[in-house]
Design an enzyme around this catalytic site. Structure first.
Site, PDB file in Angstrom:
ATOM      1  N   LYS A   1     108.671   9.457 -33.418  1.00  0.00           N
ATOM      2  CA  LYS A   1     107.248   8.553 -32.992  1.00  0.00           C
ATOM      3  C   LYS A   1     106.800  10.307 -32.055  1.00  0.00           C
ATOM      4  CE  LYS A   1     106.845   7.281 -29.300  1.00  0.00           C
ATOM      5  NZ  LYS A   1     106.617   6.251 -28.024  1.00  0.00           N
TER       6      LYS A   1
ATOM      7  N   CYS B   1      95.119  -7.144 -30.020  1.00  0.00           N
ATOM      8  CA  CYS B   1      95.965  -7.221 -30.901  1.00  0.00           C
ATOM      9  C   CYS B   1      97.456  -7.258 -30.027  1.00  0.00           C
ATOM     10  CB  CYS B   1      96.283  -6.741 -32.281  1.00  0.00           C
ATOM     11  SG  CYS B   1      97.160  -7.348 -32.905  1.00  0.00           S
TER      12      CYS B   1
ATOM     13  N   CYS C   1      92.777 -13.279 -30.798  1.00  0.00           N
ATOM     14  CA  CYS C   1      92.503 -12.982 -32.439  1.00  0.00           C
ATOM     15  C   CYS C   1      90.706 -13.534 -32.115  1.00  0.00           C
ATOM     16  CB  CYS C   1      92.947 -14.327 -33.103  1.00  0.00           C
ATOM     17  SG  CYS C   1      95.142 -13.835 -33.429  1.00  0.00           S
TER      18      CYS C   1
ATOM     19  N   CYS D   1      88.918 -10.771 -32.008  1.00  0.00           N
ATOM     20  CA  CYS D   1      89.059  -9.648 -32.722  1.00  0.00           C
ATOM     21  C   CYS D   1      88.132 -10.090 -34.443  1.00  0.00           C
ATOM     22  CB  CYS D   1      90.394 -10.265 -33.534  1.00  0.00           C
ATOM     23  SG  CYS D   1      90.780  -8.372 -34.795  1.00  0.00           S
TER      24      CYS D   1
ATOM     25  N   CYS E   1      92.765 -11.611 -41.004  1.00  0.00           N
ATOM     26  CA  CYS E   1      94.131 -11.439 -40.778  1.00  0.00           C
ATOM     27  C   CYS E   1      94.680 -12.546 -41.177  1.00  0.00           C
ATOM     28  CB  CYS E   1      93.767 -10.837 -39.442  1.00  0.00           C
ATOM     29  SG  CYS E   1      95.425 -11.012 -38.816  1.00  0.00           S
TER      30      CYS E   1
END
Length: 349
Positions: free
Chosen positions: A248, A318, A325, A328, A334
């Site tokens: 990463k 998130c 949620c 969102c 989702c």
């Protein structure tokens, strides 16, 4: 007297004749032996030649039968049956150029189906909309904001590498504070090599695993000084060889320090969200598995922004526990929407 002389002559002639007969017998016997030896030699030679001819004939017959087997038409179709050759194996190396060529081939081949998650384009557009204000911690204190812009390019690249090393398992606010203290102390390869471990620990505390990161910083800086003339590697292969640098960090270093897209930087936020959105063919257990899964289908021109988008989205909406949620834009598309509580695989980044 005459009689004696005649008798002696007869005896002499008889002895000479007997000697000649014996000599002739010996010569005849030797001649027979020589003839017999030559005959035996001819017999042996004939046997050897016969065996060689038999082997040669047998080999030609086998080759002829094999050829007839390969090219004999079938009774039903009349097609020629040819024994399939062993397929050659093409070895492909994991490189940026190779990945780009493979992606272009896949895109230009309409017959080859590419797996893509359902609704991912709409989901990504919604995340862009939610991130357009750029007010998440990563926008103000991420690795792309922690270096000194007044420093020399080589020093800036080094500071990007150190900020990413410190950010592991650490909130952006803590990483940014540690970077400010390091810059005030003098954040360059030469200065860190000469700084005592105790002093470095005091400067970076309380970043996650600060004791290990002190060791990594010293070892990494010594390697850069000895092998790279104080600069950092310009490729992922050499970056991940440095102490404390994983995939990463390496891919993000390439993007921020070298302005090169080598892969997707996947931290815990990207890992978590990619699985919640079902952007994986199957659930992944580690960020590295998620990176491989994303790069398999996500268009390459989106790789550079996906980390920034999902990290900020994960910090604000998130979230690891109690995701928001209801706020969102993806709540209706989702697969993981309206979860009451979701545990995070790990704290921080």
């Amino acid at each position: 007297m005459l009689t004696r002389n005649m008798t002696k002559a007869v005896r002499t002639n008889t002895s000479a004749s007997s000697a000649k007969q014996q000599t002739a017998a010996v010569l005849k016997q030797k001649g027979q032996q020589i003839v017999k030896a030559e005959c035996d030699h001819d017999v042996i030679r004939s046997e050897i030649l016969g065996k060689q001819h038999h082997r040669s004939t047998k080999l030609k017959t086998a080759v002829s039968q094999a050829h007839q087997t390969q090219t004999r038409p079938t009774e039903e179709t009349g097609n020629i049956q040819v024994k399939p050759r062993r397929k050659s194996i093409k070895v492909e190396y994991d490189s940026t150029a190779g990945s780009r060529d493979k992606e272009l081939q896949d895109r230009n081949n309409p017959k080859k189906s590419r797996w893509e998650p359902q609704d991912w384009i709409k989901q990504l557009d919604n995340i862009r909309e939610m991130r357009k204000s750029k007010d998440a911690p990563v926008d103000q204190m991420g690795a792309g904001k922690c270096f000194d812009p007044r420093a020399a390019p080589q020093v800036i690249r080094y500071q990007v590498l150190i900020s990413l090393m410190l950010s592991s398992q650490t909130k952006d606010e803590v990483t940014a504070a540690a970077m400010k203290k390091l810059q005030a102390h003098g954040l360059s390869v030469e200065n860190i090599v000469q700084t005592e471990d105790k002093t470095l620990g005091e400067l970076i505390y309380p970043v996650g695993f600060w004791k290990s990161k002190v060791k990594y910083m010293k070892q990494c800086s010594e390697i850069l000084q000895q092998q790279y003339n104080g600069d950092i590697p310009d490729n992922v292969t050499d970056l991940v060889k440095l102490p404390g640098i994983g995939p990463k960090m390496a891919h993000l270093t390439m993007a921020i320090a070298w302005n090169t897209v080598s892969g997707i930087g996947v931290d815990t936020h990207v890992h978590r969200i990619a699985n919640r959105l079902r952007w994986m063919k199957r659930e992944t257990k580690t960020p590295e598995e998620t990176r491989v899964g994303l790069e398999d289908w996500l268009p390459r021109d989106l790789w550079s922004e996906i980390n920034w988008l999902l990290v900020g989205f994960g910090q604000q909406v998130c979230q690891p526990v109690y995701p928001r949620c209801s706020d969102c834009l993806n709540r209706d598309i989702c697969p993981s929407a309206n979860l009451q509580k979701t545990k995070s695989p790990s704290k921080g980044r």
